[in-house]
Design an enzyme around this catalytic site. Structure first.
Site, PDB file in Angstrom:
ATOM      1  N   LYS A  40      12.800  24.327 -45.704  1.00  0.00           N
ATOM      2  CA  LYS A  40      13.223  24.965 -44.458  1.00  0.00           C
ATOM      3  C   LYS A  40      14.733  25.200 -44.393  1.00  0.00           C
ATOM      4  O   LYS A  40      15.183  26.239 -43.900  1.00  0.00           O
ATOM      5  CB  LYS A  40      12.780  24.128 -43.260  1.00  0.00           C
ATOM      6  CG  LYS A  40      11.289  24.191 -42.970  1.00  0.00           C
ATOM      7  CD  LYS A  40      10.971  23.467 -41.672  1.00  0.00           C
ATOM      8  CE  LYS A  40       9.517  23.661 -41.285  1.00  0.00           C
ATOM      9  NZ  LYS A  40       9.216  23.044 -39.967  1.00  0.00           N
ATOM     10  N   THR A  45      18.504   5.545 -36.588  1.00  0.00           N
ATOM     11  CA  THR A  45      19.900   5.698 -36.993  1.00  0.00           C
ATOM     12  C   THR A  45      20.617   6.508 -35.927  1.00  0.00           C
ATOM     13  O   THR A  45      20.415   7.722 -35.816  1.00  0.00           O
ATOM     14  CB  THR A  45      19.999   6.402 -38.362  1.00  0.00           C
ATOM     15  OG1 THR A  45      19.224   5.686 -39.323  1.00  0.00           O
ATOM     16  CG2 THR A  45      21.449   6.469 -38.823  1.00  0.00           C
TER      17      THR A  45
END
Length: 287
Positions: A73, A162
């Site tokens: 992508k 994260t």
């Protein structure tokens, strides 16, 4: 009997690695058959490090276009000659089309699929009705956040293990988006009109997300982009809490609709129940 492929057959497809599991050929070919369109949709598995070479070989008009999935992508976006605002906002392309002059046009229909699925399976839900929480900070999350912001969400809360990755996604869209660490998920869910899983957690028997869905309002909608299994542990937990749920298969079908229009110049026929076909296929693949 399938109609013969001729010199006039419009060819399109999906490119990914791996791609054998993709339901996109099933969906598009069912629409083509129902509409009586002289077209075909096939799966391609280019070498992981040679996608640009693969695309360059198609610029001459061999096919009309491609849907693009993992891991291509981002590179699809980078090699395009023209990039749509949707693809730019998502920082990824899941649709490329080839112009007669050889140019590659990149677009992203993931946001269309996301909003379409929410509208179809959670009637009355509105993006502008309140905050939305998105789990994850990868490509799928970026597309979701961009679509929600464009649809008028007053705040998008990006929850990720994260924090720096969530902050990067939030920073790309401005003050409407805020980053939240995973251990603050309960606070992110408070007052949210929807909670959307944009990670691969729960896919094909992998561990599901362990997040406090009980912190969501009773009116909240819970959505999972994963569609195998159709009811993931995440969605099952939401259903146990009596929350409305939206599955990833509906998003897959809804994002395919604008791709079909781009490839074949027609709307998908309303009478083709591609969801039933896809469900039957998924049941056949179940372990």
């Amino acid at each position: 009997m399938k109609p013969p492929i001729t010199g006039r057959t419009v060819v399109a497809g999906v490119a990914g690695q791996p791609v054998a599991h993709s339901l996109s050929p099933l969906i598009h070919n069912a629409w083509l058959a129902a509409a009586g369109i002289d077209g075909v949709y096939v799966a391609f598995a280019p070498d992981a490090d040679r996608f640009e070479v693969f695309v360059d070989g198609l610029r001459g008009g061999a096919i009309r276009g491609l849907n693009v999935t993992i891991p291509f992508k981002e590179v699809a976006l980078s090699i395009a000659d023209v990039v749509s605002p949707r693809a730019e906002a998502a920082a990824a392309a899941n649709l490329i089309t080839f112009e007669a002059d050889g140019r590659v046009l990149a677009d992203n229909t993931d946001g269309v699929g996301l909003l379409g699925a929410l509208q179809a399976q959670a009637p009355g839900w509105r993006a502008d009705a309140g905050p939305v929480a998105v789990l994850g900070a990868g490509g799928a999350a970026r597309g979701a956040v961009a679509a929600l912001v464009a649809a008028g969400a007053p705040q998008v809360r990006i929850v990720n293990r994260t924090l720096a990755k969530a902050e990067a996604v939030a920073g790309a869209v401005g003050r409407i988006a805020v980053a939240c660490p995973l251990d603050a998920a309960a606070q992110a869910f408070e007052g949210a009109t929807a909670v959307i899983n944009a990670t691969s957690a729960g896919l094909s028997g992998s561990p599901g997300l362990d997040v406090p869905l009980e912190a969501t309002p009773e009116t909240a909608v819970v959505m999972d982009m994963v569609y195998k299994p159709l009811v993931t542990p995440f969605l099952q937990r939401a259903q146990d809490l009596r929350r409305r749920t939206v599955d990833g298969l509906e998003m897959l079908i809804r994002q395919a609709e604008p791709s079909f229009q781009a490839f074949y110049g027609a709307n998908p026929p309303a009478g083709a129940d591609v969801r039933a076909l896809a469900l039957k296929t998924l049941e056949g693949r179940a372990p």
